[in-house]
Design a protein around this motif. Structure first.
Motif, PDB file in Angstrom:
ATOM      1  N   SER A  29      21.570  62.608-113.614  1.00  0.00           N
ATOM      2  CA  SER A  29      22.819  61.859-113.761  1.00  0.00           C
ATOM      3  C   SER A  29      23.721  62.495-114.813  1.00  0.00           C
ATOM      4  O   SER A  29      24.944  62.596-114.629  1.00  0.00           O
ATOM      5  CB  SER A  29      22.514  60.408-114.144  1.00  0.00           C
ATOM      6  OG  SER A  29      21.769  59.770-113.132  1.00  0.00           O
ATOM      7  N   ILE A  30      23.102  62.937-115.939  1.00  0.00           N
ATOM      8  CA  ILE A  30      23.900  63.584-116.991  1.00  0.00           C
ATOM      9  C   ILE A  30      24.491  64.896-116.484  1.00  0.00           C
ATOM     10  O   ILE A  30      25.671  65.187-116.686  1.00  0.00           O
ATOM     11  CB  ILE A  30      23.029  63.817-118.245  1.00  0.00           C
ATOM     12  CG1 ILE A  30      22.624  62.472-118.857  1.00  0.00           C
ATOM     13  CG2 ILE A  30      23.782  64.674-119.269  1.00  0.00           C
ATOM     14  CD1 ILE A  30      21.622  62.593-119.990  1.00  0.00           C
ATOM     15  N   PHE A  35      29.042  68.085-114.335  1.00  0.00           N
ATOM     16  CA  PHE A  35      29.534  68.856-113.197  1.00  0.00           C
ATOM     17  C   PHE A  35      30.823  68.269-112.648  1.00  0.00           C
ATOM     18  O   PHE A  35      31.763  68.986-112.310  1.00  0.00           O
ATOM     19  CB  PHE A  35      28.457  68.898-112.108  1.00  0.00           C
ATOM     20  CG  PHE A  35      28.797  69.798-110.957  1.00  0.00           C
ATOM     21  CD1 PHE A  35      29.028  71.147-111.152  1.00  0.00           C
ATOM     22  CD2 PHE A  35      28.891  69.292-109.667  1.00  0.00           C
ATOM     23  CE1 PHE A  35      29.344  71.986-110.096  1.00  0.00           C
ATOM     24  CE2 PHE A  35      29.206  70.114-108.609  1.00  0.00           C
ATOM     25  CZ  PHE A  35      29.433  71.468-108.818  1.00  0.00           C
ATOM     26  N   ILE A  36      30.890  66.932-112.561  1.00  0.00           N
ATOM     27  CA  ILE A  36      32.115  66.268-112.102  1.00  0.00           C
ATOM     28  C   ILE A  36      33.267  66.563-113.054  1.00  0.00           C
ATOM     29  O   ILE A  36      34.396  66.863-112.627  1.00  0.00           O
ATOM     30  CB  ILE A  36      31.887  64.747-111.980  1.00  0.00           C
ATOM     31  CG1 ILE A  36      30.959  64.445-110.806  1.00  0.00           C
ATOM     32  CG2 ILE A  36      33.200  64.001-111.798  1.00  0.00           C
ATOM     33  CD1 ILE A  36      30.544  63.007-110.727  1.00  0.00           C
ATOM     34  N   PHE A  38      33.608  69.145-115.055  1.00  0.00           N
ATOM     35  CA  PHE A  38      34.010  70.547-114.910  1.00  0.00           C
ATOM     36  C   PHE A  38      34.889  70.755-113.680  1.00  0.00           C
ATOM     37  O   PHE A  38      35.943  71.388-113.746  1.00  0.00           O
ATOM     38  CB  PHE A  38      32.765  71.427-114.826  1.00  0.00           C
ATOM     39  CG  PHE A  38      33.040  72.845-114.404  1.00  0.00           C
ATOM     40  CD1 PHE A  38      33.637  73.741-115.261  1.00  0.00           C
ATOM     41  CD2 PHE A  38      32.714  73.270-113.120  1.00  0.00           C
ATOM     42  CE1 PHE A  38      33.898  75.051-114.866  1.00  0.00           C
ATOM     43  CE2 PHE A  38      32.972  74.561-112.716  1.00  0.00           C
ATOM     44  CZ  PHE A  38      33.570  75.453-113.599  1.00  0.00           C
ATOM     45  N   LEU A  39      34.472  70.214-112.525  1.00  0.00           N
ATOM     46  CA  LEU A  39      35.255  70.370-111.306  1.00  0.00           C
ATOM     47  C   LEU A  39      36.594  69.644-111.401  1.00  0.00           C
ATOM     48  O   LEU A  39      37.617  70.138-110.910  1.00  0.00           O
ATOM     49  CB  LEU A  39      34.462  69.850-110.104  1.00  0.00           C
ATOM     50  CG  LEU A  39      33.199  70.638-109.734  1.00  0.00           C
ATOM     51  CD1 LEU A  39      32.503  69.982-108.547  1.00  0.00           C
ATOM     52  CD2 LEU A  39      33.536  72.077-109.405  1.00  0.00           C
ATOM     53  N   PHE A  40      36.595  68.489-112.048  1.00  0.00           N
ATOM     54  CA  PHE A  40      37.839  67.744-112.217  1.00  0.00           C
ATOM     55  C   PHE A  40      38.843  68.536-113.039  1.00  0.00           C
ATOM     56  O   PHE A  40      40.024  68.660-112.682  1.00  0.00           O
ATOM     57  CB  PHE A  40      37.558  66.393-112.873  1.00  0.00           C
ATOM     58  CG  PHE A  40      38.800  65.594-113.186  1.00  0.00           C
ATOM     59  CD1 PHE A  40      39.432  64.850-112.197  1.00  0.00           C
ATOM     60  CD2 PHE A  40      39.344  65.600-114.457  1.00  0.00           C
ATOM     61  CE1 PHE A  40      40.576  64.135-112.477  1.00  0.00           C
ATOM     62  CE2 PHE A  40      40.484  64.887-114.753  1.00  0.00           C
ATOM     63  CZ  PHE A  40      41.100  64.139-113.757  1.00  0.00           C
ATOM     64  N   LEU A  41      38.374  69.093-114.175  1.00  0.00           N
ATOM     65  CA  LEU A  41      39.269  69.888-115.017  1.00  0.00           C
ATOM     66  C   LEU A  41      39.731  71.153-114.307  1.00  0.00           C
ATOM     67  O   LEU A  41      40.878  71.578-114.463  1.00  0.00           O
ATOM     68  CB  LEU A  41      38.565  70.244-116.326  1.00  0.00           C
ATOM     69  CG  LEU A  41      38.245  69.062-117.259  1.00  0.00           C
ATOM     70  CD1 LEU A  41      37.487  69.548-118.480  1.00  0.00           C
ATOM     71  CD2 LEU A  41      39.519  68.344-117.672  1.00  0.00           C
ATOM     72  N   GLY A 220      32.887  61.794-105.190  1.00  0.00           N
ATOM     73  CA  GLY A 220      32.005  61.186-104.197  1.00  0.00           C
ATOM     74  C   GLY A 220      30.933  62.123-103.711  1.00  0.00           C
ATOM     75  O   GLY A 220      29.754  61.752-103.616  1.00  0.00           O
ATOM     76  N   GLY A 221      31.312  63.353-103.414  1.00  0.00           N
ATOM     77  CA  GLY A 221      30.350  64.319-102.915  1.00  0.00           C
ATOM     78  C   GLY A 221      29.299  64.670-103.939  1.00  0.00           C
ATOM     79  O   GLY A 221      28.113  64.794-103.622  1.00  0.00           O
ATOM     80  N   THR A 222      29.712  64.810-105.197  1.00  0.00           N
ATOM     81  CA  THR A 222      28.752  65.151-106.245  1.00  0.00           C
ATOM     82  C   THR A 222      27.728  64.036-106.438  1.00  0.00           C
ATOM     83  O   THR A 222      26.522  64.286-106.554  1.00  0.00           O
ATOM     84  CB  THR A 222      29.487  65.428-107.560  1.00  0.00           C
ATOM     85  OG1 THR A 222      30.432  66.476-107.354  1.00  0.00           O
ATOM     86  CG2 THR A 222      28.506  65.837-108.644  1.00  0.00           C
ATOM     87  N   PHE A 223      28.214  62.784-106.479  1.00  0.00           N
ATOM     88  CA  PHE A 223      27.299  61.657-106.629  1.00  0.00           C
ATOM     89  C   PHE A 223      26.338  61.564-105.445  1.00  0.00           C
ATOM     90  O   PHE A 223      25.152  61.273-105.605  1.00  0.00           O
ATOM     91  CB  PHE A 223      28.084  60.347-106.771  1.00  0.00           C
ATOM     92  CG  PHE A 223      28.384  59.997-108.202  1.00  0.00           C
ATOM     93  CD1 PHE A 223      27.340  59.820-109.106  1.00  0.00           C
ATOM     94  CD2 PHE A 223      29.679  59.849-108.645  1.00  0.00           C
ATOM     95  CE1 PHE A 223      27.597  59.496-110.429  1.00  0.00           C
ATOM     96  CE2 PHE A 223      29.948  59.525-109.959  1.00  0.00           C
ATOM     97  CZ  PHE A 223      28.909  59.346-110.859  1.00  0.00           C
ATOM     98  N   THR A 224      26.836  61.824-104.247  1.00  0.00           N
ATOM     99  CA  THR A 224      25.971  61.742-103.057  1.00  0.00           C
ATOM    100  C   THR A 224      24.860  62.775-103.108  1.00  0.00           C
ATOM    101  O   THR A 224      23.679  62.471-102.899  1.00  0.00           O
ATOM    102  CB  THR A 224      26.808  61.920-101.788  1.00  0.00           C
ATOM    103  OG1 THR A 224      27.802  60.889-101.731  1.00  0.00           O
ATOM    104  CG2 THR A 224      25.936  61.826-100.551  1.00  0.00           C
TER     105      THR A 224
END
Length: 249
Positions: A29-30, A35-36, A38-41, A220-224
């Motif tokens: 989860s961490i 990762f989210i 990093f991709l968001f930025l 959404g994809g990362t969490f899935t």
């Protein structure tokens, strides 16, 4: 029995006492959150960055050029004396000029044995050629050494823009110093009109010669994917525990 709208809830909640936290799930989860982020930025940086848009014109967009193209040439011939160096221009409109000297200079190099030719001239927008040769010399050398180094060859208006994409000086840096001294060198060029428009709307006309927003999908994809990985690891670890205590044969 009173009607309960909660019967239509397809996202049923699992009671907390039926869930089991694990160190593996916490670790994944961490990593998932980092990762989210990093991709968001990365997507945010790409979204706010200045975008260069390329458009192809069938017709020449520079209507005020008068059918002319400006050429800037800078070339060194380290084994050919300046008295022998000249620029010749010819095209299908009948132009045939030998020894063009307007807006040009010849600088001796290699202790006077060579020459650096710098010139700016115009050509017609028709098939033709221009070349550096010894044709304009009063006496032709027996074995002219045409080895050379091209510092710059560009067409059209000079673009004072840093890190601009495109082949505006495709031959810049071309080195033929180790080639056959008696060989001639032909470069066949295909010139493409190019319009550079800055943020203020100002257009500059030059020539070149011979690539979307996924923030929601990222989260959404990362969490899935992270959930699938966590579930697989947890299932495998539980099965291994059962094997160790003999509950699975």
């Amino acid at each position: 029995m009173p009607f309960d709208v909660r019967r239509f809830d397809i996202y049923r909640k699992v009671p907390k006492d039926l869930t089991q936290p694990t160190y593996t799930g916490a670790f994944i989860s961490i990593l998932c959150c980092f990762f989210i982020l990093f991709l968001f930025l990365s997507e945010l940086t790409g979204f706010i960055a200045t975008e260069l848009v390329n458009e192809l014109y069938v017709d020449d967009p520079d209507k005020d050029s008068g059918g002319k193209i400006e050429v800037s040439l800078n070339i060194s011939l380290p084994h050919l004396h300046c008295d022998l160096v000249g620029l010749d221009i010819q095209d299908e409109m009948g132009r045939h000029e030998v020894g063009h000297i307007d807006n040009s200079m010849k600088i001796p190099v290699n202790q006077g044995e060579g020459c650096r030719f710098e010139g700016e001239f115009t050509i017609n927008k028709v098939p033709g050629n221009f070349h550096v040769s010894t044709h304009s010399a009063t006496a032709q050398p027996q074995s002219p050494d045409m080895t050379h180094h091209i510092h710059k060859l560009s067409f059209g208006e000079k673009l004072q823009v840093q890190k601009i994409q495109g082949a505006f000086n495709a031959l810049g840096g071309a080195d033929r110093l180790s080639s056959n001294a008696l060989a001639s060198h032909d470069y066949i060029l295909k010139i493409v009109p190019t319009v550079y428009e800055d943020l203020s709307g100002k257009q500059r006309f030059s020539y070149q010669y011979t690539v979307a927003n996924k923030i929601c999908a990222i989260v959404g994809g990362t969490f899935t994917v992270a959930g699938i990985i966590d579930s697989c690891i947890f299932t495998a670890s539980e099965a291994w525990k059962k094997i160790q205590i003999g509950k699975m044969s």
